[in-house]
Motif scaffolding. Structure first.
Motif, PDB file in Angstrom:
ATOM      1  N   SER A   1     -85.872  77.131 103.966  1.00  0.00           N
ATOM      2  CA  SER A   1     -85.841  76.374 102.709  1.00  0.00           C
ATOM      3  C   SER A   1     -85.902  77.311 101.511  1.00  0.00           C
ATOM      4  O   SER A   1     -85.197  77.117 100.516  1.00  0.00           O
ATOM      5  N   GLY A   2     -86.753  78.344 101.605  1.00  0.00           N
ATOM      6  CA  GLY A   2     -86.847  79.302 100.516  1.00  0.00           C
ATOM      7  C   GLY A   2     -85.586  80.111 100.348  1.00  0.00           C
ATOM      8  O   GLY A   2     -85.110  80.335  99.225  1.00  0.00           O
ATOM      9  N   TRP A   3     -85.005  80.573 101.462  1.00  0.00           N
ATOM     10  CA  TRP A   3     -83.780  81.365 101.389  1.00  0.00           C
ATOM     11  C   TRP A   3     -82.625  80.562 100.803  1.00  0.00           C
ATOM     12  O   TRP A   3     -81.824  81.075 100.026  1.00  0.00           O
ATOM     13  N   MET A   4     -82.542  79.295 101.194  1.00  0.00           N
ATOM     14  CA  MET A   4     -81.417  78.468 100.780  1.00  0.00           C
ATOM     15  C   MET A   4     -81.668  77.736  99.469  1.00  0.00           C
ATOM     16  O   MET A   4     -80.722  77.255  98.832  1.00  0.00           O
ATOM     17  N   GLY A   5     -82.941  77.633  99.048  1.00  0.00           N
ATOM     18  CA  GLY A   5     -83.243  76.854  97.856  1.00  0.00           C
ATOM     19  C   GLY A   5     -83.103  75.368  98.080  1.00  0.00           C
ATOM     20  O   GLY A   5     -82.851  74.602  97.147  1.00  0.00           O
ATOM     21  N   ILE A   6     -83.283  74.935  99.325  1.00  0.00           N
ATOM     22  CA  ILE A   6     -83.093  73.535  99.699  1.00  0.00           C
ATOM     23  C   ILE A   6     -84.290  73.078 100.517  1.00  0.00           C
ATOM     24  O   ILE A   6     -84.681  73.742 101.485  1.00  0.00           O
ATOM     25  N   ASP A   7     -84.886  71.954 100.167  1.00  0.00           N
ATOM     26  CA  ASP A   7     -86.045  71.434 100.874  1.00  0.00           C
ATOM     27  C   ASP A   7     -85.594  70.755 102.163  1.00  0.00           C
ATOM     28  O   ASP A   7     -85.128  69.611 102.157  1.00  0.00           O
ATOM     29  N   LEU A   8     -85.728  71.471 103.273  1.00  0.00           N
ATOM     30  CA  LEU A   8     -85.268  70.933 104.555  1.00  0.00           C
ATOM     31  C   LEU A   8     -86.158  69.812 105.075  1.00  0.00           C
ATOM     32  O   LEU A   8     -85.787  69.134 106.030  1.00  0.00           O
ATOM     33  N   SER A   9     -87.329  69.590 104.455  1.00  0.00           N
ATOM     34  CA  SER A   9     -88.166  68.469 104.885  1.00  0.00           C
ATOM     35  C   SER A   9     -87.506  67.132 104.559  1.00  0.00           C
ATOM     36  O   SER A   9     -87.878  66.098 105.112  1.00  0.00           O
ATOM     37  N   THR A  10     -86.510  67.148 103.657  1.00  0.00           N
ATOM     38  CA  THR A  10     -85.815  65.912 103.276  1.00  0.00           C
ATOM     39  C   THR A  10     -84.614  65.637 104.174  1.00  0.00           C
ATOM     40  O   THR A  10     -83.952  64.610 104.025  1.00  0.00           O
ATOM     41  N   PHE A  11     -84.326  66.540 105.117  1.00  0.00           N
ATOM     42  CA  PHE A  11     -83.173  66.381 106.002  1.00  0.00           C
ATOM     43  C   PHE A  11     -83.603  65.777 107.340  1.00  0.00           C
ATOM     44  O   PHE A  11     -84.716  66.017 107.815  1.00  0.00           O
ATOM     45  N   ASP A  12     -82.706  65.056 107.952  1.00  0.00           N
ATOM     46  CA  ASP A  12     -82.864  64.670 109.351  1.00  0.00           C
ATOM     47  C   ASP A  12     -82.762  65.954 110.176  1.00  0.00           C
ATOM     48  O   ASP A  12     -81.798  66.716 110.017  1.00  0.00           O
ATOM     49  N   PRO A  13     -83.739  66.238 111.051  1.00  0.00           N
ATOM     50  CA  PRO A  13     -83.694  67.496 111.819  1.00  0.00           C
ATOM     51  C   PRO A  13     -82.421  67.698 112.620  1.00  0.00           C
ATOM     52  O   PRO A  13     -82.047  68.833 112.914  1.00  0.00           O
ATOM     53  N   ASP A  14     -81.749  66.592 112.975  1.00  0.00           N
ATOM     54  CA  ASP A  14     -80.521  66.701 113.749  1.00  0.00           C
ATOM     55  C   ASP A  14     -79.269  66.625 112.889  1.00  0.00           C
ATOM     56  O   ASP A  14     -78.156  66.457 113.387  1.00  0.00           O
ATOM     57  N   GLN A  15     -79.448  66.792 111.573  1.00  0.00           N
ATOM     58  CA  GLN A  15     -78.335  66.756 110.626  1.00  0.00           C
ATOM     59  C   GLN A  15     -77.761  68.155 110.435  1.00  0.00           C
ATOM     60  O   GLN A  15     -78.503  69.107 110.202  1.00  0.00           O
ATOM     61  N   PRO A  16     -76.434  68.300 110.509  1.00  0.00           N
ATOM     62  CA  PRO A  16     -75.832  69.613 110.237  1.00  0.00           C
ATOM     63  C   PRO A  16     -75.972  69.988 108.772  1.00  0.00           C
ATOM     64  O   PRO A  16     -76.108  69.122 107.907  1.00  0.00           O
ATOM     65  N   ILE A  17     -75.940  71.296 108.496  1.00  0.00           N
ATOM     66  CA  ILE A  17     -75.921  71.777 107.121  1.00  0.00           C
ATOM     67  C   ILE A  17     -74.515  71.566 106.579  1.00  0.00           C
ATOM     68  O   ILE A  17     -73.563  72.195 107.028  1.00  0.00           O
ATOM     69  N   GLY A  18     -74.374  70.644 105.628  1.00  0.00           N
ATOM     70  CA  GLY A  18     -73.056  70.255 105.137  1.00  0.00           C
ATOM     71  C   GLY A  18     -72.437  71.279 104.222  1.00  0.00           C
ATOM     72  O   GLY A  18     -73.112  72.152 103.663  1.00  0.00           O
ATOM     73  N   SER A  19     -71.135  71.174 104.036  1.00  0.00           N
ATOM     74  CA  SER A  19     -70.408  72.113 103.188  1.00  0.00           C
ATOM     75  C   SER A  19     -70.611  71.840 101.707  1.00  0.00           C
ATOM     76  O   SER A  19     -70.223  72.654 100.861  1.00  0.00           O
ATOM     77  N   ASP A  20     -71.224  70.690 101.370  1.00  0.00           N
ATOM     78  CA  ASP A  20     -71.394  70.339  99.966  1.00  0.00           C
ATOM     79  C   ASP A  20     -72.741  70.793  99.396  1.00  0.00           C
ATOM     80  O   ASP A  20     -73.074  70.500  98.247  1.00  0.00           O
ATOM     81  N   VAL A  21     -73.535  71.528 100.183  1.00  0.00           N
ATOM     82  CA  VAL A  21     -74.839  71.983  99.727  1.00  0.00           C
ATOM     83  C   VAL A  21     -74.666  73.097  98.692  1.00  0.00           C
ATOM     84  O   VAL A  21     -73.934  74.062  98.918  1.00  0.00           O
ATOM     85  N   LYS A  22     -75.328  72.958  97.552  1.00  0.00           N
ATOM     86  CA  LYS A  22     -75.288  73.969  96.506  1.00  0.00           C
ATOM     87  C   LYS A  22     -76.664  74.602  96.366  1.00  0.00           C
ATOM     88  O   LYS A  22     -77.682  73.965  96.619  1.00  0.00           O
ATOM     89  N   SER A  23     -76.689  75.873  95.921  1.00  0.00           N
ATOM     90  CA  SER A  23     -77.964  76.579  95.852  1.00  0.00           C
ATOM     91  C   SER A  23     -78.013  77.510  94.657  1.00  0.00           C
ATOM     92  O   SER A  23     -77.010  78.124  94.298  1.00  0.00           O
ATOM     93  N   ASN A  24     -79.218  77.621  94.067  1.00  0.00           N
ATOM     94  CA  ASN A  24     -79.465  78.629  93.043  1.00  0.00           C
ATOM     95  C   ASN A  24     -80.352  79.737  93.604  1.00  0.00           C
ATOM     96  O   ASN A  24     -80.925  80.521  92.872  1.00  0.00           O
ATOM     97  N   ALA A  25     -80.486  79.768  94.938  1.00  0.00           N
ATOM     98  CA  ALA A  25     -81.305  80.792  95.591  1.00  0.00           C
ATOM     99  C   ALA A  25     -80.377  81.852  96.165  1.00  0.00           C
ATOM    100  O   ALA A  25     -79.628  82.491  95.439  1.00  0.00           O
ATOM    101  N   ILE A  26     -80.415  82.076  97.467  1.00  0.00           N
ATOM    102  CA  ILE A  26     -79.564  83.095  98.086  1.00  0.00           C
ATOM    103  C   ILE A  26     -78.285  82.412  98.559  1.00  0.00           C
ATOM    104  O   ILE A  26     -78.234  81.827  99.640  1.00  0.00           O
ATOM    105  N   GLN A  27     -77.236  82.475  97.759  1.00  0.00           N
ATOM    106  CA  GLN A  27     -76.019  81.746  98.093  1.00  0.00           C
ATOM    107  C   GLN A  27     -75.400  82.235  99.388  1.00  0.00           C
ATOM    108  O   GLN A  27     -74.806  81.461 100.135  1.00  0.00           O
ATOM    109  N   SER A  28     -75.536  83.520  99.680  1.00  0.00           N
ATOM    110  CA  SER A  28     -74.973  84.048 100.921  1.00  0.00           C
ATOM    111  C   SER A  28     -75.677  83.458 102.136  1.00  0.00           C
ATOM    112  O   SER A  28     -75.071  83.299 103.198  1.00  0.00           O
TER     113      SER A  28
END
Length: 472
Positions: free
Chosen positions: A321-348
């Motif tokens: 979550s820290g690397w991506m800048g995305i709170d993964l607690s809000t995701f379904d654990p079996d949900q893929p990481i979608g292509s529409d996710v945007k980040s102001n953290a480590i974009q790579s």
């Protein structure tokens, strides 16, 4: 073809150990393992022992990560990073280096420090001081910051926008280069006991910097060190990060879960270096890797299964979550990481996770990512005997054109001790690893071209020798 391109005969694999001044760096939960000594990170003995192990194994360097805030993106609180020990608590990396340098002669030290929160004037002095004390064995891993918690504790509402952080860092490095390269002439220090002149004032020059972010009118307060500018490391592979690396980096740290992704990343880095007027091989590329090895394949696999039983999924979620800048607690654990996710953290990091696939070629789910990161972070894991690991690393280098590996640990220092005992001799037997160190500074050890930055590097334009020659 570049004249500096390594041939198959000449290519030797480079090793950095990847650690952090904390209890749980890339393998959350493994601090509980009975053989793990990570909780000794607060002691000098832990670090001096590790340094001696790495020098015995002819490692090129110890790459020390750092953050200035907690990974509170997950659930929006400090609770999970504190409970799991995921890079919290964490101590300053710079204070470790002198002690380790005192017990080694050749090991390099890549120290992480951000450009967002410390003024470049005192920071340049810290760099020069360490370069003096280590006789030129220091590198600086330049980071622009990615944790909002650090920004808030430094009096800001949030970190700067991703690309603007790099614009700020560009000027930060300009100031550092001017201080370390452009203030003191090589022979400014006279140390003449007869005349009583220590430094010739005529050979020390003000840098007169005035930019968008910084105003530094005066002289550097330190005399030139062995390398002047320590080796510049960098880890960003976003489009803006690649531009920054092409102009500044001499070593780049990348994380790619597959050989195919790594090959593409290495090619991009070399293309960008060439576009910036540098040789394609003026940047050493280190790929993250975790090695689990033992006397034979079965023992290595058993060791890996043992390590996996200690992995902390919550801690892994905290780090991701820290690397991506995305709170993964809000995701379904079996949900893929979608292509529409945007980040102001480590974009790579976001891009890497989105490209990575599970066993059947499908995008990784959140749960799969956490299980992957649980041992060794999100780099590849190689499990096998020393010979098996050596063959695989050689294959990765041949296929991807990477220069070496940033080796994360499952347990510390055990993982590094195993690599030194089982893998290094096998690589040496295949002519793929050094049997002794090159003399001189870290930069000379890596490139064999002297202690100072090359004339094609961005820092060279600020060299006092070039300035004085132009005025002559």
């Amino acid at each position: 073809m570049s004249q500096n391109q390594p041939t198959e005969k000449q290519r030797e694999i480079l090793f950095n150990a990847f650690d952090m001044n904390c209890v749980a760096h890339q393998s959350p939960g493994l601090w509980r393992h009975p053989q793990d000594k990570a909780s000794d990170y607060k002691t000098i003995g832990y670090w001096t022992h590790l340094a001696k192990v790495l020098e015995k194994g002819k490692f090129d360097g110890l790459f020390i990560a750092d953050v200035l805030g907690t990974y509170d993106v997950y659930n929006g609180t400090n609770e999970s990073p504190l409970r799991t020990g995921a890079q919290a608590p964490v101590n300053d990396p710079f204070l470790l280096v002198s002690a380790m340098a005192a017990v080694t002669e050749n090991l390099g030290f890549g120290v992480t420090a951000g450009t967002a929160y410390e003024h470049p004037y005192p920071f340049a002095r810290r760099l020069a001081t360490l370069d003096h004390l280590t006789n030129g064995r220091v590198g600086w891993n330049v980071v622009t910051g990615y944790l909002p918690s650090a920004a808030r504790n430094m009096g800001q509402e949030d970190q700067m926008e991703h690309d603007e952080r790099y614009n700020h860092a560009d000027e930060y490095l300009e100031v550092v280069y001017k201080l370390l390269e452009g203030s003191w002439e090589d022979d400014a220090v006279q140390a003449d006991k007869e005349t009583g002149i220590y430094t010739d004032p005529a050979k020390v020059h003000s840098i007169n910097h005035e930019g968008k972010y910084f105003k530094v009118p005066g002289i550097a307060i330190t005399e030139p060190s062995t390398q002047r500018t320590p080796v510049i490391y960098q880890a960003g592979t976003s489009p803006r990060g690649l531009k920054f690396a092409a102009e500044n980096a001499e070593a780049v740290f990348v994380t790619s879960p597959t050989k195919e992704i790594l090959k593409s990343t290495v090619a991009k880095i070399r293309d960008h270096a060439e576009a910036a007027g540098r040789d394609r091989y003026d940047i050493k590329v280190f790929a993250m890797q975790t090695i689990i090895t033992a006397e034979d394949s079965a023992a290595a696999q058993a060791k890996y299964e043992d390590y996996k039983s200690y992995a902390d999924i919550e801690g892994a979620m905290v780090l991701i979550s820290g690397w991506m800048g995305i709170d993964l607690s809000t995701f379904d654990p079996d949900q893929p990481i979608g292509s529409d996710v945007k980040s102001n953290a480590i974009q790579s990091s976001v891009a890497t996770f989105q490209k990575a696939s599970g066993d059947e070629g499908n995008p990784w789910t959140v749960r799969q990512l956490a299980e992957w990161v649980g041992v060794g972070g999100f780099g590849p894991i190689t499990v096998g005997s020393g010979a098996e690991v050596a063959e695989k690393l050689i294959d990765w280098v041949d296929y991807t054109d990477v220069d070496g590996f940033n080796l994360a640990y499952a347990i510390t220092p055990g993982t590094f001790e195993d690599v030194v005992e089982f893998v290094v001799p096998e690589l040496q037997a295949r002519g793929a690893y050094k049997t002794d160190y090159v003399e001189g500074s870290l930069r000379n050890k890596l490139f064999g071209a002297g202690d100072h930055v090359k004339q094609t590097h961005r820092a060279a334009k600020y060299k006092i020798s070039n300035r004085v020659a132009a005025q002559a």
